[in-house]
Design an enzyme around this catalytic site. Sequence first.
Site, PDB file in Angstrom:
ATOM      1  N   HIS A  72       0.839  -1.199   0.000  1.00  7.06           N
ATOM      2  CA  HIS A  72       0.000   0.000   0.000  1.00  7.06           C
ATOM      3  C   HIS A  72       0.873   1.247   0.000  1.00  7.06           C
ATOM      4  O   HIS A  72       1.797   1.353   0.785  1.00  7.06           O
ATOM      5  CB  HIS A  72      -0.888   0.032   1.253  1.00  7.06           C
ATOM      6  CG  HIS A  72      -2.112  -0.807   1.136  1.00  7.06           C
ATOM      7  ND1 HIS A  72      -3.183  -0.685   1.979  1.00  7.06           N
ATOM      8  CD2 HIS A  72      -2.443  -1.772   0.256  1.00  7.06           C
ATOM      9  CE1 HIS A  72      -4.124  -1.546   1.632  1.00  7.06           C
ATOM     10  NE2 HIS A  72      -3.694  -2.232   0.597  1.00  7.06           N
ATOM     11  N   LYS A 295       0.969  -0.260  15.138  1.00  5.13           N
ATOM     12  CA  LYS A 295       2.411  -0.272  15.443  1.00  5.13           C
ATOM     13  C   LYS A 295       2.870  -1.474  16.275  1.00  5.13           C
ATOM     14  O   LYS A 295       4.075  -1.726  16.387  1.00  5.13           O
ATOM     15  CB  LYS A 295       2.791   1.015  16.201  1.00  5.13           C
ATOM     16  CG  LYS A 295       2.687   2.269  15.365  1.00  5.13           C
ATOM     17  CD  LYS A 295       3.719   2.263  14.264  1.00  5.13           C
ATOM     18  CE  LYS A 295       3.499   3.362  13.256  1.00  5.13           C
ATOM     19  NZ  LYS A 295       3.877   2.979  11.903  1.00  5.13           N
ATOM     20  N   TYR A 383       3.561   6.903  10.037  1.00  2.00           N
ATOM     21  CA  TYR A 383       2.694   5.782   9.680  1.00  2.00           C
ATOM     22  C   TYR A 383       3.484   4.687   8.952  1.00  2.00           C
ATOM     23  O   TYR A 383       3.331   3.497   9.232  1.00  2.00           O
ATOM     24  CB  TYR A 383       1.536   6.286   8.808  1.00  2.00           C
ATOM     25  CG  TYR A 383       0.460   5.258   8.577  1.00  2.00           C
ATOM     26  CD1 TYR A 383      -0.460   4.953   9.580  1.00  2.00           C
ATOM     27  CD2 TYR A 383       0.352   4.563   7.367  1.00  2.00           C
ATOM     28  CE1 TYR A 383      -1.445   3.986   9.395  1.00  2.00           C
ATOM     29  CE2 TYR A 383      -0.621   3.601   7.166  1.00  2.00           C
ATOM     30  CZ  TYR A 383      -1.516   3.319   8.188  1.00  2.00           C
ATOM     31  OH  TYR A 383      -2.479   2.374   7.994  1.00  2.00           O
TER      32      TYR A 383
END
Length: 388
Positions: A72, A295, A383
Amino acid sequence: MRTQVAIIGGGPAGLLLSQLLHLSGVDSIVLERQTRDYVEARIRAGMLEQVTVDLLDQAGAGARMRREGLPHGGVNLASEGESFRIDVEGLTGKQMMVYGQTELTKDLNDLVATRDQPLFEVADVALHDLEGAVPYVTYRKDGAAHRIDCDFIAGCDGYHGVSRQSVPVAGGQAFERVYPFGWLGILADVPPCDHELIYANHERGFALASMRSNVRSRYYVQVSLDEKLEDWPDERIWDELAIRLGDKAAAGMTRGPSIEKSIAPLRSFVFEPMRRGRLFLAGDAAHIVPPTGAKGLNLAASDVHYLHEAITAWYGNGAQAGLDDYSAKALARVWKAERFSWWFTSLMHRFPDTDAFARKMQVAELDYLRGSKAAQTVMAENYVGLPF
Ligand code: APR
Ligand code: PHB
């Protein structure tokens, strides 16, 4: 028995450490309380940072992930039903990989199993002589008592494990924040509503559209902690997702029967230091993040990276520095991910005390993110994962 490194816990952290050490010529024994089936059935998140992907390749565990995982390059945020995309790849030059932790755990277990490990269904694991040169671990298996002498113990046994509890209370400090809500997750064999993830802030609460593959979706809605699963038949979850994710996502959403449904609480937790003598903590044994941003597994991987380097340097040339620096090095990255996960959680959820002003602050921050490349870059680099 004797080994170089006794690893407590056969979750992703323990398995990955065992595999990396093996490739570096260091022996280990992994002790796991549960059965292999149990460990592999646990549903967890499924978003890997690029550094985690690289580490799995280094461990020789990346082949199926490369074949079946979904790279992604971006992520969507929705506010008030309108979504915008953050071009993570364009802003950082890096990608994430969607690949379920369950699949990753199977791949690692397949590798570690070639060495007849982990030892599953071990009971009463206890850690001894952590401050001495030859620590040891005792446990029971099939009713018989066993002892393993070793050079190091890696505490990879998760939040509820025995390793952290083996450190005397005065020997460390815990930092914690418990959030006043949970995530209700649903897994279903339906195509995802979008080709990338959507994190939605809605006045009714947070929602997330995620996936495991092109034919399996994972969705979450924020619920209060007293909600019961029985009160959430599948249709109610789909209805709530359709409202919170916004019209565009709702139009693309395929509904289907759930194959798994559960409610998980949200917590931030860090234990310092991540070392006691010859015991080194890694992964959930030392820290927990709320799932917003995914995470948890990635932090387990980065701890393992630092610990593997430190242990192999010690065996290679007797270097003590890596072991001495392990806790500070790992914690520096842990705290940054803790900050990001806390910030993202705070931005996206409805808190019991979210009054009209607090809600305006969230909406304004999301609006700022939508329009500012600088703000998007900050979000994107956290991110996608900070470098080791
Ligand atoms: N003895 C032996 N094994 C134990 C003990 C014990 N006393 N206590 C716990 N374990 C095992 C658990 O059964 C589990 O398989 O330790 C393992 C810990 O695995 P995880 O909880 O998956 O933790 P970790 O390997 O650090 O992986 C972190 O998992 O929880 C998620 O969000 C987290 O994705 C992140 C990842
Ligand atoms: C998941 O797919 O389970 C997932 C993805 C992203 C998150 C949390 C969970 O931030």
